[in-house]
Design an enzyme around this catalytic site. Structure first.
Site, PDB file in Angstrom:
ATOM      1  N   CYS A 114       0.843  -1.205   0.000  1.00  0.00           N
ATOM      2  CA  CYS A 114       0.000   0.000   0.000  1.00  0.00           C
ATOM      3  C   CYS A 114       0.875   1.251   0.000  1.00  0.00           C
ATOM      4  O   CYS A 114       1.776   1.383   0.831  1.00  0.00           O
ATOM      5  CB  CYS A 114      -0.901  -0.010   1.233  1.00  0.00           C
ATOM      6  SG  CYS A 114      -1.734   1.564   1.507  1.00  0.00           S
TER       7      CYS A 114
ATOM      8  N   CYS B  38       0.391   3.276   3.535  1.00  0.00           N
ATOM      9  CA  CYS B  38       0.747   2.746   4.853  1.00  0.00           C
ATOM     10  C   CYS B  38       2.056   3.376   5.356  1.00  0.00           C
ATOM     11  O   CYS B  38       2.925   3.735   4.553  1.00  0.00           O
ATOM     12  CB  CYS B  38       0.881   1.226   4.801  1.00  0.00           C
ATOM     13  SG  CYS B  38      -0.677   0.345   5.017  1.00  0.00           S
TER      14      CYS B  38
ATOM     15  N   HIS C  38      -4.392   0.363   7.942  1.00  0.00           N
ATOM     16  CA  HIS C  38      -4.876   0.119   6.586  1.00  0.00           C
ATOM     17  C   HIS C  38      -6.314  -0.383   6.570  1.00  0.00           C
ATOM     18  O   HIS C  38      -7.050  -0.170   5.606  1.00  0.00           O
ATOM     19  CB  HIS C  38      -3.959  -0.919   5.919  1.00  0.00           C
ATOM     20  CG  HIS C  38      -4.264  -1.176   4.481  1.00  0.00           C
ATOM     21  ND1 HIS C  38      -3.793  -0.370   3.462  1.00  0.00           N
ATOM     22  CD2 HIS C  38      -5.018  -2.140   3.881  1.00  0.00           C
ATOM     23  CE1 HIS C  38      -4.228  -0.846   2.296  1.00  0.00           C
ATOM     24  NE2 HIS C  38      -4.978  -1.906   2.523  1.00  0.00           N
TER      25      HIS C  38
ATOM     26  N   ASN D  76     -13.380   9.433  -1.772  1.00  0.00           N
ATOM     27  CA  ASN D  76     -13.994   8.386  -2.582  1.00  0.00           C
ATOM     28  C   ASN D  76     -13.757   7.073  -1.862  1.00  0.00           C
ATOM     29  O   ASN D  76     -12.622   6.750  -1.537  1.00  0.00           O
ATOM     30  CB  ASN D  76     -13.361   8.293  -3.976  1.00  0.00           C
ATOM     31  CG  ASN D  76     -13.709   9.496  -4.826  1.00  0.00           C
ATOM     32  OD1 ASN D  76     -14.790  10.061  -4.707  1.00  0.00           O
ATOM     33  ND2 ASN D  76     -12.780   9.896  -5.674  1.00  0.00           N
TER      34      ASN D  76
ATOM     35  N   SER E 156      -8.947   3.127  -5.763  1.00  0.00           N
ATOM     36  CA  SER E 156      -8.140   1.934  -5.971  1.00  0.00           C
ATOM     37  C   SER E 156      -7.474   1.463  -4.685  1.00  0.00           C
ATOM     38  O   SER E 156      -6.925   0.377  -4.639  1.00  0.00           O
ATOM     39  CB  SER E 156      -7.074   2.234  -7.025  1.00  0.00           C
ATOM     40  OG  SER E 156      -6.391   3.423  -6.668  1.00  0.00           O
TER      41      SER E 156
ATOM     42  N   HIS F 127      -6.910   1.864   1.912  1.00  0.00           N
ATOM     43  CA  HIS F 127      -6.409   2.636   3.061  1.00  0.00           C
ATOM     44  C   HIS F 127      -7.276   3.888   3.246  1.00  0.00           C
ATOM     45  O   HIS F 127      -7.516   4.614   2.284  1.00  0.00           O
ATOM     46  CB  HIS F 127      -4.951   3.032   2.821  1.00  0.00           C
ATOM     47  CG  HIS F 127      -4.240   3.429   4.073  1.00  0.00           C
ATOM     48  ND1 HIS F 127      -3.268   2.654   4.656  1.00  0.00           N
ATOM     49  CD2 HIS F 127      -4.410   4.497   4.879  1.00  0.00           C
ATOM     50  CE1 HIS F 127      -2.842   3.254   5.765  1.00  0.00           C
ATOM     51  NE2 HIS F 127      -3.520   4.374   5.922  1.00  0.00           N
TER      52      HIS F 127
ATOM     53  N   HIS G  78      -8.487   7.330   3.400  1.00  0.00           N
ATOM     54  CA  HIS G  78      -7.855   8.606   3.051  1.00  0.00           C
ATOM     55  C   HIS G  78      -8.820   9.502   2.296  1.00  0.00           C
ATOM     56  O   HIS G  78      -9.836   9.050   1.791  1.00  0.00           O
ATOM     57  CB  HIS G  78      -6.607   8.362   2.184  1.00  0.00           C
ATOM     58  CG  HIS G  78      -6.914   7.850   0.797  1.00  0.00           C
ATOM     59  ND1 HIS G  78      -7.300   6.553   0.545  1.00  0.00           N
ATOM     60  CD2 HIS G  78      -6.915   8.465  -0.410  1.00  0.00           C
ATOM     61  CE1 HIS G  78      -7.499   6.385  -0.750  1.00  0.00           C
ATOM     62  NE2 HIS G  78      -7.288   7.539  -1.359  1.00  0.00           N
TER      63      HIS G  78
ATOM     64  N   GLN H 126      -8.980  13.271  -0.335  1.00  0.00           N
ATOM     65  CA  GLN H 126      -8.214  14.136  -1.217  1.00  0.00           C
ATOM     66  C   GLN H 126      -8.590  15.584  -0.924  1.00  0.00           C
ATOM     67  O   GLN H 126      -9.710  15.874  -0.505  1.00  0.00           O
ATOM     68  CB  GLN H 126      -8.510  13.808  -2.673  1.00  0.00           C
ATOM     69  CG  GLN H 126      -8.140  12.384  -3.023  1.00  0.00           C
ATOM     70  CD  GLN H 126      -8.099  12.181  -4.520  1.00  0.00           C
ATOM     71  OE1 GLN H 126      -7.480  12.949  -5.248  1.00  0.00           O
ATOM     72  NE2 GLN H 126      -8.780  11.156  -4.981  1.00  0.00           N
TER      73      GLN H 126
HETATM   74 ZN   LIG Z   1      -2.365   1.140   3.685  1.00  0.00          ZN
END
Ligand SMILES: [Zn+2]
Ligand SMILES: [Zn+2]
Ligand SMILES: [Zn+2]
Length: 338
Positions: free
Chosen positions: A50, A53, A113, A153, A161, A164, A166, A168
């Site tokens: 990832c 990570c 993750h 998203n 894709s 993890h 997160h 933007q």
């Molecule tokens: Zn990750």
């Protein structure tokens, strides 16, 4: 008068002045379309492949620090770049274009993750809220940045894709379309009535309850009367607040709580990880005072009738106007019961 539950009607979104067509009887039609695989595979706490990570190398070659809370970095493949020339091109008013400099960042919610907002602890989500507020303040203070868009998203169905957790952050000079529409509507409402559109809407939904999904002392979440996506929701602070940096401590905890409750409801609805695009609408950072702005969060999830059957906005929606089958009232009821 038509029957809300049976008859086709259109509803106005007062934030955009656009209409959505509601055709409730269509939910009975047979489905023979695409069925997507549910992306329910369990994630590991740490994934060595990832790029988000802690300690891992990203595609651009940079290495992440061994972060222990949130972590923000400039997107290695940014759509907006600071050095883009801001020149304007105009040929006969027909071919009009403008350079758009800006900044794109990625914000990790947690070093873990396998976590999502739905299963993070309240203190962890509160750290994410503080990270969002910090980014809004820092990027918004720049002379060239007049708008900061924070969004997430979630899920492969939304083109994400990486599992993890997160978000933007895209910051640029010009107001994006949706923000410009909502700003104009809020300004017009304020000038005509000397009230705030969203304060008025929150009070109305708070008393009617039929589209209310969840609430706490400082926030409420509804399926908007004019929702386009089947299980679209909108969360707003009870107090008139223009932007995330102006939320007090209690309201930041309240935001963390309402996000956790909403995402957990989504996951319970079809007993599967619920994909969505989520993001904030709030005051631009153009140095003006924007008394008309009341910040809020939109959740735009694509699922329609199960974890694998999604709503497509095609045909009539692309060419004419958005259309929905399930009424916002029954969507709210299903989310309340989830
Ligand atoms: Zn990750
Ligand atoms: Zn307000
Ligand atoms: Zn909005």
């Amino acid at each position: 008068m038509f029957d809300w539950k049976q008859d086709t009607h259109r509803r106005l979104n007062p934030l955009t002045n656009e209409w959505v067509l509601v055709s409730p009887h269509r939910t009975e039609r047979p489905w023979q379309g695409q069925v997507e695989a549910a992306d329910a595979a369990a994630q590991p706490e740490y994934d060595p492949t990832c790029y988000l990570c802690p300690g891992n190398e990203r595609a651009g070659g940079a290495r992440n620090p061994r972060y222990s809370s949130t972590f923000v970095f400039d997107n290695d493949f940014a759509a907006l770049r600071p050095a883009t020339p801001p020149d304007r091109f105009d040929e006969s008013g027909l071919l009009v274009a403008q350079g758009e400099p800006g900044i794109c960042r990625v914000g990790c919610f947690s070093p873990r993750h396998d976590l999502t907002i739905a299963n993070m602890r309240p203190a962890g989500i509160r750290s994410v809220v503080d990270m969002w507020a910090g980014q809004y303040t820092e990027l918004g203070a720049r002379e060239s940045i007049r708008h900061v868009q924070i969004f997430e998203n979630r899920g492969a169905m939304m083109g994400c894709s990486n599992a993890h957790p997160h978000c933007q952050i895209w910051a640029n000079a010009h107001l994006p379309n949706e923000i410009a529409k909502e700003q104009a509507a809020q300004l017009k409402w304020r000038e005509a009535r000397n009230h705030c559109l969203i304060c008025d809407y929150a009070a109305l939904e708070s008393s009617r309850k039929e589209r209310l999904v969840d609430e706490n002392a400082t926030w409420l979440a509804v399926v908007p009367f004019w929702a386009v996506w089947p299980f679209e929701t909108m969360a707003m602070p009870r107090r008139h607040v223009a932007s995330i940096d102006a939320l007090d401590g209690g309201e930041r905890d309240g935001l963390a709580d309402i996000l956790q409750r909403l995402t957990a409801r989504y996951n319970r609805l079809f007993a599967a990880p619920f994909p969505y695009s989520m993001g904030f609408h709030q005051s631009p950072t153009d140095g003006e005072s924007h008394a008309e702005w009341h910040m809020h969060v939109h959740f735009l999830p694509p699922l329609l009738r199960s974890a694998t059957v999604r709503k497509f906005l095609v045909g009539y929606e692309m060419l004419a106007a958005p259309q929905r089958d399930l009424t916002p009232e029954s969507a709210a009821e299903r989310l309340r019961n989830a």
